[in-house]
Design an enzyme around this catalytic site. Structure first.
Site, PDB file in Angstrom:
ATOM      1  N   PRO A 162       0.838  -1.212   0.000  1.00  0.00           N
ATOM      2  CA  PRO A 162       0.000   0.000   0.000  1.00  0.00           C
ATOM      3  C   PRO A 162       0.866   1.252   0.000  1.00  0.00           C
ATOM      4  CG  PRO A 162      -0.014  -1.067   2.165  1.00  0.00           C
ATOM      5  CD  PRO A 162       0.715  -1.990   1.240  1.00  0.00           C
ATOM      6  N   CYS A 192       0.335   5.467  -0.009  1.00  0.00           N
ATOM      7  CA  CYS A 192      -0.442   6.708  -0.004  1.00  0.00           C
ATOM      8  C   CYS A 192      -0.020   7.579  -1.182  1.00  0.00           C
ATOM      9  CB  CYS A 192      -0.166   7.504   1.261  1.00  0.00           C
ATOM     10  SG  CYS A 192      -0.943   6.824   2.714  1.00  0.00           S
ATOM     11  N   ALA A 229      -3.508   3.233   2.111  1.00  0.00           N
ATOM     12  CA  ALA A 229      -4.237   3.440   3.357  1.00  0.00           C
ATOM     13  C   ALA A 229      -5.457   4.320   3.098  1.00  0.00           C
ATOM     14  CB  ALA A 229      -3.322   4.115   4.376  1.00  0.00           C
ATOM     15  N   GLN A 277      -6.223  -1.182   2.106  1.00  0.00           N
ATOM     16  CA  GLN A 277      -5.758  -1.059   3.491  1.00  0.00           C
ATOM     17  C   GLN A 277      -6.636  -0.037   4.208  1.00  0.00           C
ATOM     18  OE1 GLN A 277      -2.054   1.062   4.485  1.00  0.00           O
ATOM     19  NE2 GLN A 277      -1.357  -0.804   5.505  1.00  0.00           N
ATOM     20  N   TYR A 328       0.615   4.623  13.521  1.00  0.00           N
ATOM     21  CA  TYR A 328      -0.763   5.112  13.421  1.00  0.00           C
ATOM     22  C   TYR A 328      -1.590   4.542  14.585  1.00  0.00           C
ATOM     23  CZ  TYR A 328       1.029   6.815   9.035  1.00  0.00           C
ATOM     24  OH  TYR A 328       1.796   7.469   8.099  1.00  0.00           O
ATOM     25  N   ARG A 370      -1.365  -5.506   8.942  1.00  0.00           N
ATOM     26  CA  ARG A 370       0.024  -5.021   8.865  1.00  0.00           C
ATOM     27  C   ARG A 370       0.467  -4.565  10.253  1.00  0.00           C
ATOM     28  NH1 ARG A 370       3.275  -1.213   4.585  1.00  0.00           N
ATOM     29  NH2 ARG A 370       3.655  -3.260   3.700  1.00  0.00           N
ATOM     30  N   LEU A 410      12.589  -3.208   1.001  1.00  0.00           N
ATOM     31  CA  LEU A 410      13.799  -3.342   0.202  1.00  0.00           C
ATOM     32  C   LEU A 410      13.964  -4.736  -0.392  1.00  0.00           C
ATOM     33  CD1 LEU A 410      16.187  -0.935   2.105  1.00  0.00           C
ATOM     34  CD2 LEU A 410      15.167  -0.641  -0.162  1.00  0.00           C
ATOM     35  N   ARG A 457       8.568   0.667  -3.430  1.00  0.00           N
ATOM     36  CA  ARG A 457       9.333   1.588  -4.275  1.00  0.00           C
ATOM     37  C   ARG A 457       9.792   0.964  -5.585  1.00  0.00           C
ATOM     38  NH1 ARG A 457      12.869   3.386   0.795  1.00  0.00           N
ATOM     39  NH2 ARG A 457      12.326   1.232   1.277  1.00  0.00           N
TER      40      ARG A 457
END
Ligand code: FMN
Length: 361
Positions: free
Chosen positions: A24, A26, A58, A100, A182, A230, A301, A324
């Site tokens: 996920p 944002c 999210a 999510q 969060y 998660r 990664l 990424r």
């Protein structure tokens, strides 16, 4: 030759065509919590690129559950209706669409990251934030109010209502965001939870909010569809939430109907994201899978086909999630399959004759 990475994964009544998920991410590109053409292209491209699961970013379960005013939301019918065609498109490409659900807690009411993470005041469209305890994340962030029981009940109800909307929007996987500092993570971690009622103190009390959310969502989310959680498996801080507690929590969540733990880490306090080396969170996925007996996803990664294949071959996780790397290369799954198996099986028909030398012309 079939690889582990491209073997299907069955979870409840859902089959993922491979073990690669889009983590996920944002996009901070919404108005009133609504998705738009950006989301269709961003998520649609990654489904076309061959991922088995596309996890939508999210989505806040209520307006004050957003990180920034530009977050995606899933608290009303309009948002569900706007998400539906995107979820349908993703699934028409052969990927599973998941979303999510999140509440930002004390990290809410801040600017989008490219503006800088300072507070957005109520006068500028921000809101009063909430948390288990009235502690700021950092000086530029809003001071949250300590949540009274009525806030706790309201947030749990919002997660339940959001799960219902996610079903209406056509999603097949729900992931509950209980990491990255969060709201749910703020209850789990002793660093942010200093309550003296039955939501704070010992482990049993600190996990109560997370467990109540899972129970509420599972009662609403269809039996045949997967539910993921998660976690930030460790806070990377002495005296914080850690791997041992995550294993204990995973053991409790499994019989409540959680199907997979997505193993991330950090971000409960500033500068706590861990070493940021290749696959640095994979050992967490391996430990939870082995010691809690629940499927896991590894994330963080993971960038190479062989690296992803080895994680699965060694039984460290059941899925790998990439963020990424899939921004850099939405077609990573197709290229990874060619590298591991000699050919890619998921090129869309519109492209296949042009790009796949093995396709019949
Ligand atoms: C642009 C961006 C947005 C992100 N948004 C979210 C999010 O909405 N929810 C979440 O749990 N993690 C989010 N993350 C974290 C990723 O899901 C992922 O865990 C992290 O980037 C590590 O994976 P990677 O090394 O493959 O990028 C975000 C990461 C990026 C780069």
């Amino acid at each position: 030759m079939t690889s582990n990475l491209f073997s299907p994964f069955d979870c409840r009544h859902v089959t993922f065509r491979n073990r690669i998920g889009v983590a996920p991410m944002c996009q901070y590109s919404s108005v009133d919590g609504l998705p738009n053409a950006w989301h269709m292209v961003h998520l649609g491209s990654r489904a076309v690129g061959g991922a088995g699961l596309v996890l939508f970013e999210a989505a806040a379960v209520s307006p004050e559950g957003r990180i920034s005013p530009a977050d995606l939301g899933l608290w009303n019918q309009r948002q569900a209706e706007a998400l539906r065609p995107i979820a349908d498109f993703v699934q028409a490409q052969g990927a599973v669409a998941g979303i999510q659900l999140a509440h930002a807690g004390r990290k809410g009411s801040t600017q989008v990251p490219w503006v800088g993470r300072a507070e957005v005041s109520v006068a500028d469209g921000g809101w009063e934030t909430m948390a288990p305890s009235a502690l700021r994340f950092q000086p530029a962030y809003p001071l949250p109010r300590e949540m009274p029981p009525s806030d706790i009940e309201r947030v749990i109800d919002s997660f339940r209502a959001s799960a219902r909307l996610a079903q209406a929007a056509g999603f097949q996987v729900l992931e509950l965001h209980m990491g990255h500092g969060y709201l749910a993570h703020e209850f789990l971690s002793p660093l942010t939870n200093q309550r003296e009622d039955h939501y704070g103190g010992g482990f049993e009390n600190r996990i109560r909010f997370a467990v109540e959310i899972v129970r509420a969502v599972r009662s609403e989310w269809p039996e045949h569809l997967p539910l993921f959680v998660r976690l930030s498996v460790t806070d990377w801080v002495d005296g914080g939430w850690d791997l041992g507690q995550s294993i204990q929590l995973a053991k409790i969540l499994r019989p409540l109907g959680v199907d997979l733990i997505d193993c991330s880490s950090g971000s409960i306090v500033p500068d706590s994201r861990g070493p940021q080396t290749p696959g640095f969170q994979v050992p967490f996925a391996a430990a939870i899978r082995a010691q809690a007996g629940i499927p896991t996803a590894a994330v963080g990664l993971i960038t190479q086909a062989r690296q992803a294949e080895d994680i699965l071959a060694q039984g460290q996780a059941d899925m790998v999630l990439l963020a990424r790397q899939l921004l850099v290369d939405p077609y990573w799954p197709l290229r990874a399959q060619a590298e591991l198996e000699g050919a890619s099986s998921h090129w869309p028909v519109q492209y296949e004759r042009a790009v796949n030398p093995q396709a019949k012309r």
